[in-house]
Design a protein around this motif. Structure first.
Motif, PDB file in Angstrom:
ATOM      1  N   LEU A 165      20.703  79.788  17.074  1.00  0.00           N
ATOM      2  CA  LEU A 165      22.129  79.490  17.089  1.00  0.00           C
ATOM      3  C   LEU A 165      22.922  80.764  16.891  1.00  0.00           C
ATOM      4  CD1 LEU A 165      22.294  76.327  14.815  1.00  0.00           C
ATOM      5  CD2 LEU A 165      22.370  76.395  17.284  1.00  0.00           C
ATOM      6  N   GLN A 166      24.084  80.806  17.517  1.00  0.00           N
ATOM      7  CA  GLN A 166      25.015  81.905  17.285  1.00  0.00           C
ATOM      8  C   GLN A 166      26.258  81.282  16.673  1.00  0.00           C
ATOM      9  OE1 GLN A 166      26.472  83.911  20.767  1.00  0.00           O
ATOM     10  NE2 GLN A 166      26.605  85.841  19.680  1.00  0.00           N
ATOM     11  N   VAL A 167      26.603  81.729  15.468  1.00  0.00           N
ATOM     12  CA  VAL A 167      27.681  81.133  14.700  1.00  0.00           C
ATOM     13  C   VAL A 167      28.755  82.180  14.456  1.00  0.00           C
ATOM     14  CG1 VAL A 167      28.258  79.909  12.572  1.00  0.00           C
ATOM     15  CG2 VAL A 167      25.996  79.640  13.570  1.00  0.00           C
ATOM     16  N   LYS A 168      30.001  81.773  14.627  1.00  0.00           N
ATOM     17  CA  LYS A 168      31.117  82.682  14.372  1.00  0.00           C
ATOM     18  C   LYS A 168      31.573  82.484  12.926  1.00  0.00           C
ATOM     19  CE  LYS A 168      35.336  84.363  16.412  1.00  0.00           C
ATOM     20  NZ  LYS A 168      36.293  84.206  17.509  1.00  0.00           N
ATOM     21  N   ILE A 169      31.390  83.521  12.108  1.00  0.00           N
ATOM     22  CA  ILE A 169      31.794  83.490  10.703  1.00  0.00           C
ATOM     23  C   ILE A 169      32.760  84.650  10.474  1.00  0.00           C
ATOM     24  CG2 ILE A 169      31.030  83.658   8.313  1.00  0.00           C
ATOM     25  CD1 ILE A 169      28.359  82.512   9.208  1.00  0.00           C
ATOM     26  N   LEU A 170      33.996  84.318  10.158  1.00  0.00           N
ATOM     27  CA  LEU A 170      35.026  85.319   9.869  1.00  0.00           C
ATOM     28  C   LEU A 170      35.103  86.404  10.934  1.00  0.00           C
ATOM     29  CD1 LEU A 170      34.546  85.698   6.028  1.00  0.00           C
ATOM     30  CD2 LEU A 170      36.286  84.384   7.223  1.00  0.00           C
ATOM     31  N   PHE A 171      35.365  85.997  12.161  1.00  0.00           N
ATOM     32  CA  PHE A 171      35.580  86.902  13.296  1.00  0.00           C
ATOM     33  C   PHE A 171      34.347  87.727  13.664  1.00  0.00           C
ATOM     34  CE2 PHE A 171      39.633  86.489  10.989  1.00  0.00           C
ATOM     35  CZ  PHE A 171      40.305  85.725  11.921  1.00  0.00           C
ATOM     36  N   GLU A 172      33.172  87.301  13.239  1.00  0.00           N
ATOM     37  CA  GLU A 172      31.939  88.023  13.559  1.00  0.00           C
ATOM     38  C   GLU A 172      30.878  87.012  13.978  1.00  0.00           C
ATOM     39  OE1 GLU A 172      28.654  90.688  11.209  1.00  0.00           O
ATOM     40  OE2 GLU A 172      30.688  90.668  10.474  1.00  0.00           O
ATOM     41  N   TRP A 173      30.149  87.315  15.039  1.00  0.00           N
ATOM     42  CA  TRP A 173      29.089  86.434  15.515  1.00  0.00           C
ATOM     43  C   TRP A 173      27.796  86.765  14.790  1.00  0.00           C
ATOM     44  CZ3 TRP A 173      30.024  82.283  18.293  1.00  0.00           C
ATOM     45  CH2 TRP A 173      31.215  82.218  19.029  1.00  0.00           C
ATOM     46  N   VAL A 174      27.161  85.737  14.225  1.00  0.00           N
ATOM     47  CA  VAL A 174      25.914  85.888  13.492  1.00  0.00           C
ATOM     48  C   VAL A 174      24.864  85.007  14.164  1.00  0.00           C
ATOM     49  CG1 VAL A 174      24.793  85.588  11.257  1.00  0.00           C
ATOM     50  CG2 VAL A 174      27.195  86.261  11.355  1.00  0.00           C
ATOM     51  N   SER A 175      23.672  85.546  14.371  1.00  0.00           N
ATOM     52  CA  SER A 175      22.581  84.766  14.967  1.00  0.00           C
ATOM     53  C   SER A 175      21.717  84.178  13.860  1.00  0.00           C
ATOM     54  CB  SER A 175      21.731  85.651  15.875  1.00  0.00           C
ATOM     55  OG  SER A 175      22.474  86.054  16.989  1.00  0.00           O
ATOM     56  N   TRP A 176      21.418  82.899  13.998  1.00  0.00           N
ATOM     57  CA  TRP A 176      20.571  82.209  13.033  1.00  0.00           C
ATOM     58  C   TRP A 176      19.256  81.822  13.688  1.00  0.00           C
ATOM     59  CZ3 TRP A 176      24.186  78.056  10.453  1.00  0.00           C
ATOM     60  CH2 TRP A 176      25.080  78.693   9.611  1.00  0.00           C
ATOM     61  N   GLY A 177      18.165  82.048  12.970  1.00  0.00           N
ATOM     62  CA  GLY A 177      16.859  81.583  13.403  1.00  0.00           C
ATOM     63  C   GLY A 177      16.616  80.187  12.859  1.00  0.00           C
ATOM     64  N   MET A 178      15.418  79.696  13.041  1.00  0.00           N
ATOM     65  CA  MET A 178      15.100  78.353  12.584  1.00  0.00           C
ATOM     66  C   MET A 178      15.148  78.243  11.065  1.00  0.00           C
ATOM     67  SD  MET A 178      11.793  75.965  13.441  1.00  0.00           S
ATOM     68  CE  MET A 178      11.709  76.582  15.076  1.00  0.00           C
ATOM     69  N   TYR A 179      14.755  79.303  10.368  1.00  0.00           N
ATOM     70  CA  TYR A 179      14.748  79.261   8.909  1.00  0.00           C
ATOM     71  C   TYR A 179      16.161  79.164   8.357  1.00  0.00           C
ATOM     72  CZ  TYR A 179      13.524  80.325   4.117  1.00  0.00           C
ATOM     73  OH  TYR A 179      13.362  80.251   2.773  1.00  0.00           O
ATOM     74  N   LYS A 180      17.106  79.873   8.961  1.00  0.00           N
ATOM     75  CA  LYS A 180      18.489  79.813   8.500  1.00  0.00           C
ATOM     76  C   LYS A 180      19.185  78.533   8.938  1.00  0.00           C
ATOM     77  CE  LYS A 180      19.481  84.713   8.133  1.00  0.00           C
ATOM     78  NZ  LYS A 180      20.310  85.814   8.633  1.00  0.00           N
ATOM     79  N   ALA A 188      37.840  69.176  12.233  1.00  0.00           N
ATOM     80  CA  ALA A 188      36.909  70.192  11.727  1.00  0.00           C
ATOM     81  C   ALA A 188      35.662  70.281  12.601  1.00  0.00           C
ATOM     82  CB  ALA A 188      36.529  69.885  10.289  1.00  0.00           C
ATOM     83  N   ASP A 189      35.194  69.139  13.080  1.00  0.00           N
ATOM     84  CA  ASP A 189      34.001  69.145  13.924  1.00  0.00           C
ATOM     85  C   ASP A 189      34.264  69.803  15.274  1.00  0.00           C
ATOM     86  OD1 ASP A 189      32.410  67.964  12.026  1.00  0.00           O
ATOM     87  OD2 ASP A 189      32.807  65.926  12.745  1.00  0.00           O
ATOM     88  N   ASN A 190      35.462  69.626  15.821  1.00  0.00           N
ATOM     89  CA  ASN A 190      35.808  70.296  17.082  1.00  0.00           C
ATOM     90  C   ASN A 190      35.850  71.808  16.893  1.00  0.00           C
ATOM     91  OD1 ASN A 190      35.962  67.980  18.590  1.00  0.00           O
ATOM     92  ND2 ASN A 190      38.159  67.725  18.291  1.00  0.00           N
ATOM     93  N   LEU A 191      36.382  72.267  15.779  1.00  0.00           N
ATOM     94  CA  LEU A 191      36.411  73.706  15.510  1.00  0.00           C
ATOM     95  C   LEU A 191      35.003  74.258  15.305  1.00  0.00           C
ATOM     96  CD1 LEU A 191      39.492  73.972  13.134  1.00  0.00           C
ATOM     97  CD2 LEU A 191      39.318  74.752  15.505  1.00  0.00           C
ATOM     98  N   LEU A 192      34.177  73.524  14.551  1.00  0.00           N
ATOM     99  CA  LEU A 192      32.807  73.964  14.314  1.00  0.00           C
ATOM    100  C   LEU A 192      31.993  73.933  15.601  1.00  0.00           C
ATOM    101  CD1 LEU A 192      30.778  74.841  12.112  1.00  0.00           C
ATOM    102  CD2 LEU A 192      30.128  72.448  11.939  1.00  0.00           C
ATOM    103  N   GLY A 193      32.203  72.917  16.427  1.00  0.00           N
ATOM    104  CA  GLY A 193      31.482  72.823  17.695  1.00  0.00           C
ATOM    105  C   GLY A 193      31.778  73.989  18.622  1.00  0.00           C
ATOM    106  N   LYS A 194      32.987  74.525  18.548  1.00  0.00           N
ATOM    107  CA  LYS A 194      33.340  75.680  19.366  1.00  0.00           C
ATOM    108  C   LYS A 194      32.786  76.975  18.788  1.00  0.00           C
ATOM    109  CE  LYS A 194      37.545  73.565  21.073  1.00  0.00           C
ATOM    110  NZ  LYS A 194      39.010  73.555  21.019  1.00  0.00           N
ATOM    111  N   ALA A 195      32.467  76.974  17.501  1.00  0.00           N
ATOM    112  CA  ALA A 195      31.988  78.196  16.850  1.00  0.00           C
ATOM    113  C   ALA A 195      30.468  78.320  16.879  1.00  0.00           C
ATOM    114  CB  ALA A 195      32.473  78.244  15.406  1.00  0.00           C
ATOM    115  N   ILE A 196      29.759  77.276  17.292  1.00  0.00           N
ATOM    116  CA  ILE A 196      28.292  77.297  17.309  1.00  0.00           C
ATOM    117  C   ILE A 196      27.808  77.232  18.757  1.00  0.00           C
ATOM    118  CG2 ILE A 196      26.208  76.041  16.683  1.00  0.00           C
ATOM    119  CD1 ILE A 196      27.593  75.158  14.161  1.00  0.00           C
ATOM    120  N   HIS A 197      26.952  78.172  19.126  1.00  0.00           N
ATOM    121  CA  HIS A 197      26.394  78.216  20.478  1.00  0.00           C
ATOM    122  C   HIS A 197      24.876  78.337  20.386  1.00  0.00           C
ATOM    123  CE1 HIS A 197      30.383  78.777  22.124  1.00  0.00           C
ATOM    124  NE2 HIS A 197      30.597  79.724  21.224  1.00  0.00           N
ATOM    125  N   PHE A 198      24.185  77.640  21.297  1.00  0.00           N
ATOM    126  CA  PHE A 198      22.730  77.744  21.351  1.00  0.00           C
ATOM    127  C   PHE A 198      22.345  79.112  21.901  1.00  0.00           C
ATOM    128  CE2 PHE A 198      22.906  73.476  20.324  1.00  0.00           C
ATOM    129  CZ  PHE A 198      21.661  72.881  20.263  1.00  0.00           C
TER     130      PHE A 198
END
Length: 135
Positions: A25-40, A99-109
């Motif tokens: 997953l790629q998550v946008k946290i405070l104007f920065e994109w962070v990649s998460w693996g399965m453990y995170k 909130a879910d619409n905002l979160l859905g836009k911030a998370i990418h596979f």
């Protein structure tokens, strides 16, 4: 009689072990994109996936082919279930539509899912059951 294509099995097992460490997953946290693996993403998904992969490897190494064939199917359905669960969890995390619409836009596979799907398909295609007439 069950026949195993060893190259598919070795490559599928290797990709299944590597797939858990790839970015899912790629998550946008405070104007920065962070990649998460399965453990995170979820520790339980990580542990169940690696337990399945470990059992699958053990059954392959000790030549328990019926159990190996069953576990390849379980692994295939587990990867599909895991991708669907992560998708729906990211789309309905808070239970509040705004909130879910905002979160859905911030998370990418990410591309790690391709590695997991490829490993599951290789493992699924690594076994073939032959009838007694063909052997």
């Amino acid at each position: 009689m069950i026949v195993v294509k060893k190259t598919n099995a070795y490559l599928g097992i290797f990709l299944a072990f590597i797939g858990g460490f790839c970015p899912l997953l790629q998550v946008k946290i405070l104007f920065e994109w962070v990649s998460w693996g399965m453990y995170k993403t979820d520790v339980r998904l990580f542990l169940i996936t690696y337990a399945l992969t470990g059992l699958l490897t053990l059954c392959f190494m000790v030549r328990q082919l019926k159990a190996y064939r069953l576990l390849t199917r379980v692994m295939f359905f587990w990867v599909i279930l895991m991708a669907v669960a992560v998708y729906f969890k990211s789309q309905n995390y808070f239970g509040v539509k705004i909130a879910d619409n905002l979160l859905g836009k911030a998370i990418h596979f990410q591309w790690g899912w391709i590695v997991l799907f490829l490993s599951a398909i290789l493992l699924l295609l690594s076994t073939k059951k032959l009838s007694a007439e063909n052997s």
